[in-house]
Design an enzyme around this catalytic site. Structure first.
Site, PDB file in Angstrom:
ATOM      1  N   ASN A  77     -68.764  50.196 -27.859  1.00 21.20           N
ATOM      2  CA  ASN A  77     -68.933  51.564 -29.114  1.00 21.20           C
ATOM      3  C   ASN A  77     -67.710  51.570 -30.421  1.00 21.20           C
ATOM      4  OD1 ASN A  77     -69.914  53.013 -31.650  1.00 21.20           O
ATOM      5  ND2 ASN A  77     -69.414  54.920 -30.169  1.00 21.20           N
ATOM      6  N   SER A  89     -62.450  58.510 -23.856  1.00 26.44           N
ATOM      7  CA  SER A  89     -61.303  58.407 -23.264  1.00 26.44           C
ATOM      8  C   SER A  89     -61.105  57.942 -22.345  1.00 26.44           C
ATOM      9  CB  SER A  89     -60.471  60.151 -23.353  1.00 26.44           C
ATOM     10  OG  SER A  89     -60.179  60.107 -24.726  1.00 26.44           O
ATOM     11  N   GLY A 112     -65.065  53.613 -25.940  1.00 28.46           N
ATOM     12  CA  GLY A 112     -65.182  53.649 -28.116  1.00 28.46           C
ATOM     13  C   GLY A 112     -63.455  53.272 -28.241  1.00 28.46           C
ATOM     14  N   GLY A 113     -63.017  53.969 -28.453  1.00 29.88           N
ATOM     15  CA  GLY A 113     -61.110  53.306 -29.141  1.00 29.88           C
ATOM     16  C   GLY A 113     -60.722  52.271 -28.301  1.00 29.88           C
ATOM     17  N   GLU A 119     -71.336  62.078 -32.242  1.00 29.79           N
ATOM     18  CA  GLU A 119     -70.999  62.327 -33.427  1.00 29.79           C
ATOM     19  C   GLU A 119     -72.159  62.714 -34.324  1.00 29.79           C
ATOM     20  OE1 GLU A 119     -68.369  58.539 -33.721  1.00 29.79           O
ATOM     21  OE2 GLU A 119     -66.896  59.650 -32.071  1.00 29.79           O
ATOM     22  N   LYS A 170     -68.229  51.801 -33.127  1.00 35.69           N
ATOM     23  CA  LYS A 170     -67.933  52.744 -34.449  1.00 35.69           C
ATOM     24  C   LYS A 170     -67.820  52.256 -35.659  1.00 35.69           C
ATOM     25  CE  LYS A 170     -65.898  56.490 -31.035  1.00 35.69           C
ATOM     26  NZ  LYS A 170     -65.554  58.024 -31.031  1.00 35.69           N
ATOM     27  N   GLU A 217     -71.325  62.002 -21.368  1.00 36.64           N
ATOM     28  CA  GLU A 217     -70.198  62.143 -23.253  1.00 36.64           C
ATOM     29  C   GLU A 217     -69.332  63.778 -23.182  1.00 36.64           C
ATOM     30  OE1 GLU A 217     -69.382  58.159 -25.256  1.00 36.64           O
ATOM     31  OE2 GLU A 217     -70.326  59.287 -25.848  1.00 36.64           O
ATOM     32  N   GLY A 266     -62.687  60.673 -28.031  1.00 42.05           N
ATOM     33  CA  GLY A 266     -61.347  59.654 -29.141  1.00 42.05           C
ATOM     34  C   GLY A 266     -60.174  61.224 -29.342  1.00 42.05           C
TER      35      GLY A 266
HETATM   36  C1  PEP Z   1     -67.392  56.854 -27.700  1.00 42.03           C
HETATM   37  O1  PEP Z   1     -66.950  56.890 -28.517  1.00 42.03           O
HETATM   38  O2  PEP Z   1     -68.707  56.993 -27.066  1.00 42.03           O
HETATM   39  C2  PEP Z   1     -66.464  57.285 -26.932  1.00 42.03           C
HETATM   40  C3  PEP Z   1     -66.388  57.628 -25.447  1.00 42.03           C
HETATM   41  O3  PEP Z   1     -65.437  57.168 -27.809  1.00 42.03           O
HETATM   42  P1  PEP Z   1     -63.483  57.026 -27.104  1.00 42.03           P
HETATM   43  O4  PEP Z   1     -63.384  56.243 -25.572  1.00 42.03           O
HETATM   44  O5  PEP Z   1     -62.982  56.462 -27.962  1.00 42.03           O
HETATM   45  O6  PEP Z   1     -63.057  58.526 -26.416  1.00 42.03           O
END
Ligand code: PEP
Length: 238
Positions: free
Chosen positions: A9, A199, A220-221, A97, A11, A154, A160
Site C-alpha cells: 500500500n 509495521s 505500507g511503509g 486511515e 499510500k 490491521e 505506521g
Molecule cells: C498499511 O498502511 O496498511 C500498513 C500496514 O502500513 P505500515 O506497514 O506502514 O504499518
C-alpha cells in the site's frame, strides 16, 4: 491450500521517476513462488504507469480506495469500472486511515466493498481495532468481517507506528475471524485469504507470516523500499 498474497500500500507516496525505479526493481527481484501472489496498490494518478510497467509481469496492481457509486455527480470520486479499465485487480476498502481521517463508517465500507465486487475487482477489506478498543477487550467488535474477498487484519495501533502485533496476537485474531466466518460459511472460511498488516518489516515478516492463519501481508511503509518489500515477499513463501 489458500492463496497467499503480499500487497503493498503505497499510500500518498511516489512520483513518476521513483515509481519507475521501484517497479523495475520489483519486477527483477520478486521470486516466482507457487501459491504466492504480489500486488501494489498505487495512488490513482499512477495507475496508468503501473499498469503499463507491470502488464505481463507476475505482479498485480490495485487502488487504495473506490467509490461506493457506479457513476454520477460525485466530484473527486473514482468508480470501480474506471479502476477495472486500468487493469486493477484489487481495491483496498476500509483502511483505517480512510475510516479515521475521512469518516468512513462500516456502512460506507460495506457499500464500497459491494461496488468493488460489482466492478469485478477483489476488495482487500481492512478490519482492525484501535488501541483503546484492544485495551477495553473489544478486539472482536473491531474485526467483524463480511463476504468473499481478501481480508486484512490491521490493528490500528500497529499501522505506521513501528509497533507490530506479535505473531501470537496476529494468529489469535486471524483464527477468530476465520471462526466467525465459518459460522456463516465453513468453506468460505477455509479458503479466504487473510493478510496481516501493521509495521511489517523484513525483520519481523518471517515470524508473522509463518503463523498458520496468516496468509500474507498488507505492507505500507516497507512497500516503498524495493529490497524490503522483496525480503518480505520472500518470507511469505511456504
Ligand atoms: C498499511 O498502511 O496498511 C500498513 C500496514 O502500513 P505500515 O506497514 O506502514 O504499518
Amino acid at each position: 491450500m489458500r492463496a497467499r498474497l503480499v500487497a503493498g500500500n503505497w499510500k500518498m507516496h511516489g512520483s513518476l521517476a521513483a515509481n519507475a525505479r521501484l517497479l523495475e526493481a520489483l519486477k527483477a527481484g520478486l521470486p516466482e513462488a507457487e501459491g504466492l501472489g504480489y500486488a501494489v496498490c498505487a495512488p490513482y494518478p499512477y495507475l496508468a504507469q503501473v499498469s503499463q510497467a507491470l502488464s505481463g509481469s507476475r505482479i498485480a496492481w490495485g487502488a487504495q480506495n473506490v467509490s461506493e457509486h457506479d457513476s454520477g455527480a460525485y466530484t473527486g470520486e473514482v468508480s470501480g469500472a474506471m479502476l477495472k479499465e486500468f487493469g486493477c485487480r484489487f481495491a483496498i476498502v476500509g483502511h483505517s486511515e480512510r475510516r479515521g481521517l475521512y469518516g468512513e463508517d462500516d456502512g460506507r465500507v460495506a457499500a464500497k466493498f459491494l461496488a468493488a465486487r460489482r466492478a469485478g475487482l477483489t476488495p482487500i477489506l481492512c478490519v482492525g481495532e484501535t488501541l483503546e478498543q484492544r485495551d477495553r477487550g473489544e478486539t472482536a467488535a473491531g474485526v467483524a468481517a463480511l463476504g468473499e474477498a481478501v481480508l486484512a487484519y490491521e490493528p490500528v495501533w500497529a499501522i505506521g507506528t513501528g509497533k507490530n502485533a506479535t505473531p501470537q496476537q496476529a494468529q489469535y485474531v486471524h483464527a477468530f475471524i476465520r471462526a466467525r466466518l465459518a459460522k456463516r460459511d465453513p468453506s468460505l472460511a477455509q479458503r479466504v485469504t487473510i493478510l496481516y498488516g501493521g509495521s511489517v518489516k523484513p525483520g519481523n515478516a518471517g515470524e508473522l507470516l509463518a503463523m498458520p492463519d496468516v496468509d500474507g501481508g498488507l505492507i505500507g511503509g516497507a512497500s516503498l523500499v524495493a529490497e524490503d518489500f522483496i525480503a518480505i515477499c520472500a518470507a511469505a513463501r511456504r
